[in-house]
Design an enzyme around this catalytic site. Structure first.
Site, PDB file in Angstrom:
ATOM      1  CB  SER A 238      -5.166  -7.068   9.073  1.00 29.29           C
ATOM      2  OG  SER A 238      -5.135  -5.315   8.975  1.00 29.29           O
TER       3      SER A 238
ATOM      4  CG  ASP B 189      -4.419   2.662  13.211  1.00 28.85           C
ATOM      5  OD1 ASP B 189      -5.036   3.525  13.522  1.00 28.85           O
ATOM      6  OD2 ASP B 189      -4.504   2.296  12.684  1.00 28.85           O
TER       7      ASP B 189
ATOM      8  CG  ASP C  58      -2.201  -1.475   1.076  1.00 25.10           C
ATOM      9  OD1 ASP C  58      -2.184  -1.581   0.193  1.00 25.10           O
ATOM     10  OD2 ASP C  58      -3.073  -1.106   2.193  1.00 25.10           O
TER      11      ASP C  58
END
Length: 448
Positions: free
Chosen positions: A221, A169, A59
């Site tokens: 994750s 986040d 990412d």
């Protein structure tokens, strides 16, 4: 010729933590085409220089060329070491360069993270929704604060992160940016771009000649720092599924833990842990050693369904071995040093404190004011707690404090001069008067 520069800033612990250091200075003298495509306005606007929270994964590797293409800017990659492990920091210089970054800054924030973020939460007794010890929540503001500092150092006019639009986040990063430098522009690619998944990201990377990271894609994750390791995704998305045994990384299965318990003594001064078995340690070193000890005994596994700040529920599994030990020690010492009213009020404030931290409001004046209360109320919470670690359990063996409010001469069943048992009769009559009056009324009305 543009050079990729890597700088580090590391606080030295009193006792060094093995295998977690960063090489002093890494520099590349190979040519990097950092300025190409950054002189003109991008597809979405023009920025001068952006500091990107960078991990080196797919990412963030894709975000670098995306920022250059869409905002015509130079990209400074920033990586914080908050105890996630040296393996996650290896090869970042090469990856950042290959993605088109003009500079990579790496800072060791482990001591600052534990001392200034973890320990205040520990002292406050902050726990979110009965279980979560706020591992990720505490790490984000220290990283975001460092990004603001780096932005000032390199003359950046914007910051960027790779958080999705569904998680907590994004809020934690951006509230910190707002609080510390409201002039910085914030770019959140996941809320802007057309990339919807891993395959799209790989295709974009190939199109822009960005090497795709060859690391094996985890089915979970995960987020790791010195305080905890979180697991989400895959089978965990169904709360009915039990986690697989091989998922855990910081702790052994309690069933496989040693059959013999291990005792340890935690020294605490004013609500802050300072030593293990009489040996004073730096905050990060102390936590690291407790992670090892707790992990051996299967301590600190939490499986919970929590309410995210953005409204949805999510299921996560957390490993917090050292933190679970420290939370038990601090709580038990407070049972000696705080009276009933102080404990009850502190516990009420701890709920709000945890909520503020979870929601990314670390630099909110309310949390800072509450922290001043926590510091004051625990100024006599000093002493030591001996704990027994055994097959996933933390069992209290002893508590000692020079400020203990426990008096054996009062608590004893033997008669004493300070407490006369006959006084209890009058106390009970007065304390129970409202209940007695209500019962008298109900009797008059024929209800009893």
């Amino acid at each position: 010729m543009a050079h990729l520069q890597v700088t580090t800033s590391a606080a030295k612990p009193l006792v060094p933590v093995p295998n977690r250091g960063i090489q002093a200075v890494l520099a590349s003298d190979k040519e990097t085409d950092a300025s190409s495509g950054t002189k003109e306005r991008g597809l979405r606007g023009k920025l001068n220089k952006v500091v990107l929270a960078y991990s080196g994964g797919l990412d963030t590797s894709v975000i670098v060329p995306w920022l250059r293409e869409n905002y015509g800017c130079e990209v400074v990659c920033f990586t914080a070491d908050v105890g996630q492990g040296i393996s996650e920091l290896e090869g970042l210089e090469t990856k950042a360069k290959a993605s088109g970054a003009c500079q990579l800054v790496v800072k060791d924030l482990t001591e600052e993270f534990v001392k200034d973020y973890v320990f205040p939460c520990l002292r406050a007794g902050a726990v979110y929704e009965r279980k979560y010890l706020l591992g990720t929540s505490m790490a984000r503001p220290v990283i975001a604060k460092a990004m603001v500092d780096v932005a000032k150092e390199v003359g950046a006019d914007a910051v960027a992160h790779g958080c999705t639009g569904k998680g907590n986040d994004q809020v934690r990063f951006e509230l910190t940016f707002f609080a510390l430098n409201p002039d910085l522009q914030v770019v959140a690619p996941w809320r802007e771009w057309d990339i919807t998944g891993r395959e799209d990201a790989i295709e974009y990377a190939k199109k822009h000649n960005v090497p795709v990271p060859v690391t094996k894609k985890s089915i979970y994750s995960r987020d790791r720092n010195l305080w905890h390791l979180s697991h989400e995704g895959d089978i965990l998305e169904d709360p009915a599924n039990e986690p697989k045994k091989d998922m855990y990384m910081m702790s052994v299965d309690p069933e496989d833990a040693p059959d013999k318990p291990e005792y340890l003594e935690i020294g605490i001064i004013s609500g802050i842990p300072v030593s293990i078995n009489g040996i004073e340690l730096s905050p990060a070193t102390l936590l690291s050693q407790l992670n090892d000890m707790g992990g051996r005994h299967g301590i600190g596994r939490i499986d919970m369904v929590e309410n995210r700040l953005v409204g949805m529920k999510s299921r996560g599994v957390y490993e917090t071995p050292g933190g679970t030990i420290l939370a038990a020690a601090c709580r038990e010492l407070e049972s000696l040093t705080l009276d009933r009213e102080a404990i009850q009020f502190k516990d009420m404030m701890a709920l709000k404190y945890a909520e503020l931290v979870y929601a990314g409001r670390w630099f909110d004046p309310l949390r800072e004011s509450m922290d001043a209360f926590m510091e004051n109320i625990t100024k006599t919470t000093s002493g030591s707690v001996t704990l027994k670690l055994y097959k996933g359990s933390v069992i209290v063996a002893s508590r000692k404090s020079p400020f203990s409010l426990y008096r054996e001469d009062i608590s004893s069943f033997e008669s004493g001069q300070i407490y006369d048992q006959a006084d209890a009769a009058g106390f009970i009559k007065l304390y129970g008067l409202p209940m007695r009056v209500r019962a008298m009324l109900e009797k008059e009305l024929g209800k009893i």
